[in-house]
Design a protein around this motif. Structure first.
Motif, PDB file in Angstrom:
ATOM      1  N   LYS A  68       0.819  -1.354   0.004  1.00 40.92           N
ATOM      2  CA  LYS A  68       0.287  -0.249   0.067  1.00 40.92           C
ATOM      3  C   LYS A  68       0.693   1.292  -0.057  1.00 40.92           C
ATOM      4  N   SER A  69       1.713   1.153   0.558  1.00 38.61           N
ATOM      5  CA  SER A  69       2.760   2.392   0.792  1.00 38.61           C
ATOM      6  C   SER A  69       3.442   2.564  -0.501  1.00 38.61           C
ATOM      7  N   GLY A  70       3.940   1.610  -1.220  1.00 32.44           N
ATOM      8  CA  GLY A  70       4.368   1.662  -2.399  1.00 32.44           C
ATOM      9  C   GLY A  70       3.407   2.179  -3.639  1.00 32.44           C
ATOM     10  N   ALA A  71       2.016   1.698  -3.582  1.00 29.71           N
ATOM     11  CA  ALA A  71       1.034   1.745  -4.569  1.00 29.71           C
ATOM     12  C   ALA A  71       0.914   3.593  -4.481  1.00 29.71           C
ATOM     13  N   ARG A  72       0.603   3.875  -3.222  1.00 32.62           N
ATOM     14  CA  ARG A  72       0.332   5.435  -2.942  1.00 32.62           C
ATOM     15  C   ARG A  72       1.380   6.178  -3.324  1.00 32.62           C
ATOM     16  N   ALA A  73       2.593   5.671  -3.426  1.00 32.29           N
ATOM     17  CA  ALA A  73       3.723   6.619  -3.792  1.00 32.29           C
ATOM     18  C   ALA A  73       4.120   6.517  -5.558  1.00 32.29           C
ATOM     19  N   ALA A  74       3.505   5.488  -5.931  1.00 32.49           N
ATOM     20  CA  ALA A  74       3.859   5.299  -7.412  1.00 32.49           C
ATOM     21  C   ALA A  74       3.296   6.240  -8.307  1.00 32.49           C
ATOM     22  N   LYS A  75       3.842   6.781  -9.354  1.00 31.64           N
ATOM     23  CA  LYS A  75       3.477   7.752 -10.308  1.00 31.64           C
ATOM     24  C   LYS A  75       3.012   7.118 -11.537  1.00 31.64           C
ATOM     25  N   GLY A  76       3.161   6.021 -11.796  1.00 26.33           N
ATOM     26  CA  GLY A  76       3.111   5.258 -12.893  1.00 26.33           C
ATOM     27  C   GLY A  76       1.700   4.851 -13.315  1.00 26.33           C
ATOM     28  N   ASP A  77       1.264   5.046 -14.518  1.00 27.51           N
ATOM     29  CA  ASP A  77      -0.150   4.466 -14.945  1.00 27.51           C
ATOM     30  C   ASP A  77      -0.174   3.154 -14.687  1.00 27.51           C
ATOM     31  N   VAL A  78       0.915   2.251 -14.688  1.00 31.00           N
ATOM     32  CA  VAL A  78       0.798   0.922 -14.532  1.00 31.00           C
ATOM     33  C   VAL A  78       1.773   0.607 -13.468  1.00 31.00           C
ATOM     34  N   ILE A  79       1.273  -0.342 -12.681  1.00 32.49           N
ATOM     35  CA  ILE A  79       2.234  -0.705 -11.477  1.00 32.49           C
ATOM     36  C   ILE A  79       2.327  -2.224 -11.474  1.00 32.49           C
ATOM     37  N   VAL A  80       3.814  -2.661 -11.462  1.00 34.14           N
ATOM     38  CA  VAL A  80       4.279  -4.037 -11.389  1.00 34.14           C
ATOM     39  C   VAL A  80       4.542  -4.168  -9.880  1.00 34.14           C
ATOM     40  N   PHE A  81       3.797  -5.296  -9.598  1.00 34.95           N
ATOM     41  CA  PHE A  81       4.200  -5.739  -8.079  1.00 34.95           C
ATOM     42  C   PHE A  81       5.118  -6.979  -8.190  1.00 34.95           C
ATOM     43  N   MET A  82       6.077  -6.966  -7.540  1.00 36.46           N
ATOM     44  CA  MET A  82       7.091  -8.307  -7.500  1.00 36.46           C
ATOM     45  C   MET A  82       7.875  -8.414  -6.280  1.00 36.46           C
ATOM     46  N   ASP A  83       8.234  -9.685  -5.859  1.00 31.71           N
ATOM     47  CA  ASP A  83       9.052  -9.791  -4.644  1.00 31.71           C
ATOM     48  C   ASP A  83      10.483  -9.443  -4.824  1.00 31.71           C
ATOM     49  N   SER A  84      11.155  -9.137  -3.482  1.00 33.44           N
ATOM     50  CA  SER A  84      12.392  -8.673  -3.877  1.00 33.44           C
ATOM     51  C   SER A  84      13.327  -9.650  -3.500  1.00 33.44           C
ATOM     52  N   ASP A  85      13.003 -10.875  -3.426  1.00 35.03           N
ATOM     53  CA  ASP A  85      14.095 -11.933  -2.872  1.00 35.03           C
ATOM     54  C   ASP A  85      14.278 -12.805  -3.795  1.00 35.03           C
ATOM     55  N   GLY A  86      14.099 -12.319  -5.403  1.00 34.54           N
ATOM     56  CA  GLY A  86      15.002 -13.158  -6.460  1.00 34.54           C
ATOM     57  C   GLY A  86      13.937 -13.973  -6.879  1.00 34.54           C
ATOM     58  N   GLN A  87      12.682 -14.581  -6.293  1.00 34.24           N
ATOM     59  CA  GLN A  87      11.765 -15.379  -6.715  1.00 34.24           C
ATOM     60  C   GLN A  87      11.209 -15.170  -8.320  1.00 34.24           C
ATOM     61  N   HIS A  88      10.992 -13.792  -8.380  1.00 37.41           N
ATOM     62  CA  HIS A  88      10.451 -13.253  -9.645  1.00 37.41           C
ATOM     63  C   HIS A  88      11.391 -12.860 -10.708  1.00 37.41           C
ATOM     64  N   ARG A  89      11.239 -13.203 -11.792  1.00 31.78           N
ATOM     65  CA  ARG A  89      12.368 -12.650 -12.855  1.00 31.78           C
ATOM     66  C   ARG A  89      11.862 -11.671 -13.552  1.00 31.78           C
ATOM     67  N   PRO A  90      12.560 -10.560 -13.523  1.00 26.71           N
ATOM     68  CA  PRO A  90      12.083  -9.140 -14.058  1.00 26.71           C
ATOM     69  C   PRO A  90      12.077  -9.257 -15.622  1.00 26.71           C
ATOM     70  N   GLU A  91      12.733 -10.207 -16.244  1.00 25.26           N
ATOM     71  CA  GLU A  91      12.502 -10.506 -17.497  1.00 25.26           C
ATOM     72  C   GLU A  91      11.212 -10.832 -18.117  1.00 25.26           C
ATOM     73  N   ASP A  92      10.217 -11.312 -17.227  1.00 25.15           N
ATOM     74  CA  ASP A  92       8.928 -11.575 -17.428  1.00 25.15           C
ATOM     75  C   ASP A  92       8.206 -10.425 -17.408  1.00 25.15           C
ATOM     76  N   ILE A  93       8.363  -9.167 -16.888  1.00 21.34           N
ATOM     77  CA  ILE A  93       7.655  -8.107 -16.880  1.00 21.34           C
ATOM     78  C   ILE A  93       7.031  -7.770 -18.138  1.00 21.34           C
ATOM     79  N   PRO A  94       7.881  -7.619 -19.198  1.00 22.23           N
ATOM     80  CA  PRO A  94       7.216  -7.255 -20.608  1.00 22.23           C
ATOM     81  C   PRO A  94       5.930  -8.250 -21.113  1.00 22.23           C
ATOM     82  N   ARG A  95       6.380  -9.403 -20.903  1.00 22.61           N
ATOM     83  CA  ARG A  95       5.077 -10.435 -21.190  1.00 22.61           C
ATOM     84  C   ARG A  95       3.762 -10.126 -20.529  1.00 22.61           C
ATOM     85  N   LEU A  96       4.020  -9.622 -19.160  1.00 26.25           N
ATOM     86  CA  LEU A  96       2.859  -9.382 -18.309  1.00 26.25           C
ATOM     87  C   LEU A  96       2.152  -8.055 -18.791  1.00 26.25           C
ATOM     88  N   ILE A  97       2.942  -7.243 -19.220  1.00 26.83           N
ATOM     89  CA  ILE A  97       2.465  -5.762 -19.480  1.00 26.83           C
ATOM     90  C   ILE A  97       1.813  -6.084 -21.014  1.00 26.83           C
TER      91      ILE A  97
END
Length: 283
Positions: A68-97
């Motif tokens: 919630k803190s991150g969402a309130r601060a985000a300025k983007g039209d689209v928000i990507v939520f992901m874990d910071s522990d290395g489980q989620h691959r940033p390379e997958d973000i374009p596919r989701l978008i």
């Protein structure tokens, strides 16, 4: 279309910097926000060194509170939520978008069975998916995945109902479905996390179930109260048939069970009407 990436982080100093760098390599213009949820290690320093904007909680408020803190601060039209522990691959973000731009309001990264941490967690997530799918009347492929892409304005509509703990994916997914928004699932592979998980299977598993029923009663009360009412009615009918055959009489216990059945059904019916009025007033 501006993109913001929001990552909650608690004691992820060993990996958060590398995750931020990988995101920057994939989305060079994206706003990257790391919400430092009361970490006691160098999470904040590592994230800032890698180029992320850091929001720090003075103490740990929970994964959902960080979201919630991150969402309130985000300025983007689209928000990507992901874990910071290395489980989620940033390379997958374009596919989701890309899937989001095909006409959906939220796209969730759906983990395969091979991506589940243990057999117990796989069984629990399968149960959650089936139960929540029945609640909302739509197929939910991965209820608890924290990797998702969503339009910011729609996600922020539900900030007030998101819990502060780990069940924010559960609440947001079911809320989107019941609000009539379009949700899609994109297959992903989740890697093993770096470090120890902060999830407690029993405690947070019970919390997930409570959230499911809470959202069920908020958006579809009869789907919860109806089967309970039917169960009491069936029990009362079975007991009545038994006592009638055995002694030819109708007992007080049968009357009590029938009465409870009717009361529960009426509670569900009134709750359903209140829900309909609530949504009608928002439209």
């Amino acid at each position: 279309m501006k993109i913001s990436v929001v990552m909650p982080a608690k004691n992820e100093g060993a990996v958060v910097g590398e995750v931020v760098k990988r995101i920057k390599a994939v989305l060079s213009d994206a706003e990257v926000i790391v919400v430092n949820d009361g970490s006691t290690d160098d999470t904040k320093e590592k994230a800032e060194e890698a180029g992320a904007a850091v929001i720090s909680h003075p103490y740990s408020k929970g994964n959902g509170a960080a979201i919630k803190s991150g969402a309130r601060a985000a300025k983007g039209d689209v928000i990507v939520f992901m874990d910071s522990d290395g489980q989620h691959r940033p390379e997958d973000i374009p596919r989701l978008i890309n899937r989001l731009e095909a006409g959906y309001d939220m796209v969730v990264g759906a983990r395969s069975s091979k991506s589940q941490a243990s057999i117990g967690r796989l069984a629990a997530n399968t149960f959650y998916n089936k139960l929540s799918s029945w609640m909302v009347g739509q197929k939910i492929e991965d209820l608890t995945s924290g990797f998702r892409v969503v339009y910011a304005d729609k996600f922020k509509e539900f900030l007030h109902i998101l819990p502060n703990a780990f069940s924010y994916p559960t609440t947001s997914t079911m809320a989107f479905f019941r609000a009539g928004y379009s949700v899609a699932y994109e297959p992903i592979v989740a890697d093993d996390r770096v470090g120890e998980s902060h999830i407690r299977i029993l405690k947070d598993g019970i919390r997930f179930l409570i959230i499911i029923f809470k959202i069920g009663t908020l958006y579809s009360p009869l789907k919860l109260f109806g089967p309970i009412s039917l169960s009491f009615f069936s029990l009362g009918l079975s007991y009545y048939l038994y006592t009638f055959i055995e002694s030819g009489r109708f007992t007080n216990m049968s009357a009590l069970l029938f009465s409870v059945s009717v009361i529960i059904f009426l509670i569900g019916l009134v709750s359903e009407q209140i829900t309909q009025l609530l949504y009608r007033s928002k439209s």
